[in-house]
Scaffold this motif. Structure first.
Motif, PDB file in Angstrom:
ATOM      1  N   TRP A 159       0.833  -1.208   0.000  1.00  0.00           N
ATOM      2  CA  TRP A 159       0.000   0.000   0.000  1.00  0.00           C
ATOM      3  C   TRP A 159       0.869   1.260   0.000  1.00  0.00           C
ATOM      4  N   ARG A 160       1.962   1.216   0.759  1.00  0.00           N
ATOM      5  CA  ARG A 160       2.822   2.402   0.854  1.00  0.00           C
ATOM      6  C   ARG A 160       3.526   2.704  -0.459  1.00  0.00           C
ATOM      7  N   HIS A 161       3.747   1.687  -1.283  1.00  0.00           N
ATOM      8  CA  HIS A 161       4.498   1.872  -2.532  1.00  0.00           C
ATOM      9  C   HIS A 161       3.606   2.207  -3.729  1.00  0.00           C
ATOM     10  N   LEU A 162       2.297   2.001  -3.610  1.00  0.00           N
ATOM     11  CA  LEU A 162       1.434   2.054  -4.792  1.00  0.00           C
ATOM     12  C   LEU A 162       1.472   3.387  -5.525  1.00  0.00           C
ATOM     13  N   ASP A 163       1.605   4.487  -4.821  1.00  0.00           N
ATOM     14  CA  ASP A 163       1.537   5.802  -5.451  1.00  0.00           C
ATOM     15  C   ASP A 163       2.895   6.379  -5.824  1.00  0.00           C
ATOM     16  N   HIS A 164       3.943   5.569  -5.773  1.00  0.00           N
ATOM     17  CA  HIS A 164       5.289   6.091  -5.991  1.00  0.00           C
ATOM     18  C   HIS A 164       5.814   5.855  -7.402  1.00  0.00           C
ATOM     19  N   GLY A 165       5.002   5.270  -8.272  1.00  0.00           N
ATOM     20  CA  GLY A 165       5.409   5.095  -9.658  1.00  0.00           C
ATOM     21  C   GLY A 165       6.493   4.055  -9.866  1.00  0.00           C
ATOM     22  N   GLN A 166       6.672   3.134  -8.949  1.00  0.00           N
ATOM     23  CA  GLN A 166       7.705   2.103  -9.083  1.00  0.00           C
ATOM     24  C   GLN A 166       7.179   0.926  -9.903  1.00  0.00           C
ATOM     25  N   SER A 167       8.084   0.142 -10.444  1.00  0.00           N
ATOM     26  CA  SER A 167       7.684  -1.054 -11.180  1.00  0.00           C
ATOM     27  C   SER A 167       7.164  -2.097 -10.196  1.00  0.00           C
ATOM     28  N   TRP A 168       6.302  -2.985 -10.720  1.00  0.00           N
ATOM     29  CA  TRP A 168       5.769  -4.037  -9.854  1.00  0.00           C
ATOM     30  C   TRP A 168       6.871  -4.952  -9.363  1.00  0.00           C
ATOM     31  N   ALA A 169       7.854  -5.204 -10.187  1.00  0.00           N
ATOM     32  CA  ALA A 169       8.962  -6.075  -9.775  1.00  0.00           C
ATOM     33  C   ALA A 169       9.716  -5.464  -8.591  1.00  0.00           C
ATOM     34  N   ALA A 189       7.547  -5.624  -5.482  1.00  0.00           N
ATOM     35  CA  ALA A 189       7.551  -6.990  -4.965  1.00  0.00           C
ATOM     36  C   ALA A 189       8.817  -7.261  -4.161  1.00  0.00           C
ATOM     37  N   ALA A 190       9.953  -6.857  -4.704  1.00  0.00           N
ATOM     38  CA  ALA A 190      11.225  -7.099  -4.020  1.00  0.00           C
ATOM     39  C   ALA A 190      11.305  -6.323  -2.713  1.00  0.00           C
ATOM     40  N   GLU A 191      10.877  -5.069  -2.713  1.00  0.00           N
ATOM     41  CA  GLU A 191      10.982  -4.236  -1.517  1.00  0.00           C
ATOM     42  C   GLU A 191       9.941  -4.599  -0.466  1.00  0.00           C
ATOM     43  N   SER A 192       8.913  -5.342  -0.863  1.00  0.00           N
ATOM     44  CA  SER A 192       7.861  -5.724   0.076  1.00  0.00           C
ATOM     45  C   SER A 192       8.010  -7.156   0.575  1.00  0.00           C
ATOM     46  N   THR A 226      -8.786  -7.683  -5.774  1.00  0.00           N
ATOM     47  CA  THR A 226      -8.415  -7.114  -7.071  1.00  0.00           C
ATOM     48  C   THR A 226      -6.887  -7.120  -7.171  1.00  0.00           C
ATOM     49  N   THR A 227      -6.381  -6.635  -8.294  1.00  0.00           N
ATOM     50  CA  THR A 227      -4.943  -6.552  -8.473  1.00  0.00           C
ATOM     51  C   THR A 227      -4.466  -5.121  -8.215  1.00  0.00           C
ATOM     52  N   PRO A 228      -3.183  -4.908  -7.920  1.00  0.00           N
ATOM     53  CA  PRO A 228      -2.699  -3.535  -7.723  1.00  0.00           C
ATOM     54  C   PRO A 228      -2.934  -2.650  -8.945  1.00  0.00           C
TER      55      PRO A 228
END
Length: 266
Positions: free
Chosen positions: A224-234, A237-240, A258-260
């Motif tokens: 949730w914290r990463h969703l609005d930061h424009g990062q790639s899903w990969a 995934a790695a940072e989470s 649902t999906t991100p």
């Protein structure tokens, strides 16, 4: 509110990672160790249009209705949930407290483990007649600030009489939260000096879910914290703490329905 588990084939509903309250009401500073954030006031302006999906959560929600209505009791407890849930109206204005893991055990007592995963349990069934008195006082109050003070007083009184989470579970929770759910449960059990099985039993009693499930939900909170930061899903995934992007999407769908990507583009 009424609710039902989300199933395939039903019409689409928006996913809400916490509805936006109309009013934010600072909780008493003495409650800070036990609440997840400040109290929230919800009136008609805060309610969504149509159904929404409430994701799984580690937070225990305590809602006190400002006006009575014929559906559901005036004071409700939503325990930590391990799956997403479809919520549909009609809604009633209410003041809401969000209890942090271990805070719900301190303020509501051992009954937390008995209502785990349940939605809309009557608070009176958990703490007795004092819940009914709180409901009457809140409905008689004229302002949101007065309602907040009444809720503070109720929770502070519960805190003086409630059970203290065990040092071992407290330490285990802090280790797990500090690692965003990445630490191995067996290693945490070793560090607190308990067997793996004993830690699972006591953790579930006092946090509301088993440590493995808590770890999964903590990883979800990182997403949730990463969703609005424009990062790639990969990268997310790695940072989470997920094995790969596919693992992240499977877990996200399980807990939110649902999906991100679908959530961001909705």
């Amino acid at each position: 509110m009424s609710e039902e588990a989300v199933s395939r084939g039903r019409e689409r509903a928006s996913v809400e990672h916490g509805l936006s309250p109309s009013i934010v009401l600072p909780a008493d500073a003495r409650l800070r160790p036990w609440v997840a954030r400040d109290h929230e006031g919800f009136d008609e302006a805060a309610f969504p249009h149509g159904d929404f999906v409430d994701p799984a959560t580690l937070v225990t929600v305590l809602a006190v209705k400002v006006t009575d209505q014929p559906w559901h009791p005036p004071l409700l407890v939503n325990a930590p949930r391990t799956s997403h849930t479809r919520i549909h109206g009609p809604w009633a204005p209410a003041i809401v407290a969000r209890l942090a893991p271990l805070g719900a055990y301190k303020l509501l007592g051992p009954a937390l483990s008995e209502i785990g995963g349940s939605l809309h349990v009557a608070l009176e069934d958990v703490v007795g007649a004092e819940a009914r008195r709180l409901g009457e006082q809140v409905q008689s109050a004229r302002t949101w600030e007065e309602r907040s003070r009444l809720l503070d007083a109720f929770l502070l009184d519960r805190a003086t009489r409630g059970p203290q989470p065990s040092p071992e579970v407290t330490h285990a929770w802090r280790l797990l939260a500090h690692s965003d759910g990445r630490d191995l449960i067996r290693e945490i059990a070793r560090q607190v000096g308990w067997s793996h099985k004993h830690l699972i039993t006591k953790f579930k009693q006092q946090v509301g879910v088993a440590p493995h499930m808590a770890a999964r939900l903590l990883r979800l909170s990182t997403v949730w914290r990463h969703l609005d930061h424009g990062q790639s899903w990969a990268r997310i995934a790695a940072e989470s703490g997920y094995a790969d992007q596919a693992h992240l999407i499977r877990e996200f769908r399980h807990f939110t329905g649902t999906t991100p990507a679908a959530l961001i583009t909705a």
